[in-house]
Each structure stands twice: as C-alpha cells, then as structure tokens.
Design a protein around this motif. Structure first.
Motif, PDB file in Angstrom:
ATOM      1  N   ASP A  45       4.974   3.859 -11.684  1.00 29.06           N
ATOM      2  CA  ASP A  45       4.742   4.482 -10.439  1.00 29.06           C
ATOM      3  C   ASP A  45       3.804   3.494  -9.616  1.00 29.06           C
ATOM      4  O   ASP A  45       4.065   3.467  -8.270  1.00 29.06           O
ATOM      5  CB  ASP A  45       3.867   5.602 -10.586  1.00 29.06           C
ATOM      6  N   THR A  46       3.068   2.541 -10.159  1.00 29.14           N
ATOM      7  CA  THR A  46       2.411   1.650  -9.367  1.00 29.14           C
ATOM      8  C   THR A  46       3.130   0.201  -8.932  1.00 29.14           C
ATOM      9  O   THR A  46       2.320  -0.836  -8.448  1.00 29.14           O
ATOM     10  CB  THR A  46       1.147   1.501  -9.778  1.00 29.14           C
ATOM     11  N   TRP A  47       4.286  -0.121  -9.481  1.00 30.69           N
ATOM     12  CA  TRP A  47       4.736  -1.329  -9.456  1.00 30.69           C
ATOM     13  C   TRP A  47       6.294  -1.329  -9.591  1.00 30.69           C
ATOM     14  O   TRP A  47       6.668  -0.394 -10.321  1.00 30.69           O
ATOM     15  CB  TRP A  47       4.031  -2.402 -10.458  1.00 30.69           C
ATOM     16  N   VAL A  52       4.221   1.969  -2.184  1.00 32.69           N
ATOM     17  CA  VAL A  52       4.971   1.657  -3.165  1.00 32.69           C
ATOM     18  C   VAL A  52       6.457   1.982  -2.883  1.00 32.69           C
ATOM     19  O   VAL A  52       7.629   1.481  -2.761  1.00 32.69           O
ATOM     20  CB  VAL A  52       4.703   1.991  -4.640  1.00 32.69           C
ATOM     21  N   HIS A  76       3.399  -4.466  -6.093  1.00 32.85           N
ATOM     22  CA  HIS A  76       2.254  -3.738  -6.676  1.00 32.85           C
ATOM     23  C   HIS A  76       1.360  -2.916  -5.701  1.00 32.85           C
ATOM     24  O   HIS A  76       0.976  -3.476  -4.604  1.00 32.85           O
ATOM     25  CB  HIS A  76       1.020  -4.726  -7.382  1.00 32.85           C
ATOM     26  N   ASN A  77       0.971  -1.676  -6.164  1.00 33.14           N
ATOM     27  CA  ASN A  77       0.293  -0.808  -5.563  1.00 33.14           C
ATOM     28  C   ASN A  77      -1.229  -1.393  -5.038  1.00 33.14           C
ATOM     29  O   ASN A  77      -1.810  -1.934  -6.306  1.00 33.14           O
ATOM     30  CB  ASN A  77       0.111   0.652  -6.170  1.00 33.14           C
ATOM     31  N   HIS A  78      -1.580  -1.704  -3.731  1.00 34.07           N
ATOM     32  CA  HIS A  78      -2.918  -2.064  -3.592  1.00 34.07           C
ATOM     33  C   HIS A  78      -3.329  -1.676  -2.354  1.00 34.07           C
ATOM     34  O   HIS A  78      -2.580  -1.672  -1.468  1.00 34.07           O
ATOM     35  CB  HIS A  78      -2.734  -3.794  -3.570  1.00 34.07           C
ATOM     36  N   TYR A 122       0.926  -1.432  -0.186  1.00 37.11           N
ATOM     37  CA  TYR A 122       0.020  -0.058  -0.047  1.00 37.11           C
ATOM     38  C   TYR A 122       0.893   1.323   0.212  1.00 37.11           C
ATOM     39  O   TYR A 122       0.221   2.434  -0.086  1.00 37.11           O
ATOM     40  CB  TYR A 122      -1.205  -0.030   1.164  1.00 37.11           C
TER      41      TYR A 122
END
Length: 141
Positions: free
Chosen positions: A35-37, A15, A50-52, A13
């Motif tokens: 940006d998200t992984w 990165v 991975h952004n989550h 949550y």
C-alpha cells in the motif's frame, strides 16, 4: 557498455496517483508492491516510489541555469538511445505532458550535444530524459 542496474527510491505523497503516472504515462512494468510503495522496471533499473509527506523540493524546485534553461534540482532520469528518446518524447506529448523544459537538443554543435527534456511527476519529483547520437560523448569534456 554494460552497467549494473541502479536502485532509486523516491518520495511520493500520493501513491495511487504516482503509480498510475509511472505505469500508464511511461508504460513501466510494476514489480513488487504494498500500500505504501511500488517497484517499477525503469529501463532495466529499479525505481521505487515510497509514500512520504511532501518534501520542500517537491513544493518549490530549485533551479540552475544550463544552456539558457532553468534546470530543476534535484532531478533524476535515464540516458536513452536516440530513437527511444524520440519515442518517449512523442508518448509524453500524447499524454499532454506539461514539460518543465520541452524536448530539444542542447549544446548544439558542441561536445556533449544531447537531446533532453524535463518534467515533473504528479508529486513534484523532477525527471530528465536525455540521449546522445554518439554515446561515447556521454562524459566528454
């Protein structure tokens, strides 16, 4: 033993915080990213953060008893050579890592004797690193 590399994608949550942890604390080499992984070389395997949003497992880990310790579930990790495991344990200690289960040898004197340690990444994902002096005992009963 020749193995094919695995690919594992895990939720984080934050990165930037997770990226710094896997890069700096573990010294993992980064691969492709956005940006998200971020891809990492995880001892020859592909680990991707991975952004989550925070998951229930990251919030409150479930545990199972193993050799007198509460082992977090789920968890992932790698089986290292004994010397690699010892070096990683020292590296993690040098970063003042808070262990869920401190580095120790479990099942001492039994089939399956192994060095192990558990910790959480900054987003609450549980990791285990283990080693066997005799790798032929990895799946021994």
């Amino acid at each position: 033993m020749s193995l094919q590399p695995f690919h594992l994608a895990i939720p984080v949550y934050d990165v930037p915080l997770a990226r710094a942890f896997y890069r700096d604390v573990f010294g993992l080499e980064e691969g492709r990213s956005a940006d998200t992984w971020v891809d990492f070389n995880f001892y020859g395997h592909q680990l991707v953060i991975h952004n989550h949003p925070k998951t229930p497992d990251q919030e409150h880990a479930t545990t199972n008893p193993v050799d007198g310790h509460d082992v977090p579930v789920p968890h992932f990790g790698i089986v290292l050579e004994w010397g690699q495991w010892e070096a990683l344990a020292e590296r993690l200690k040098s970063f003042d890592t808070k262990f869920v289960i401190e580095p120790y040898v479990r099942f001492k004197g039994q089939v399956g004797e192994q060095a192990t340690m558990f910790l959480l990444d900054p987003c609450g994902n549980a990791l285990e690193f283990k080693a066997f002096k005799d790798m032929s005992l990895l799946f021994a009963k």
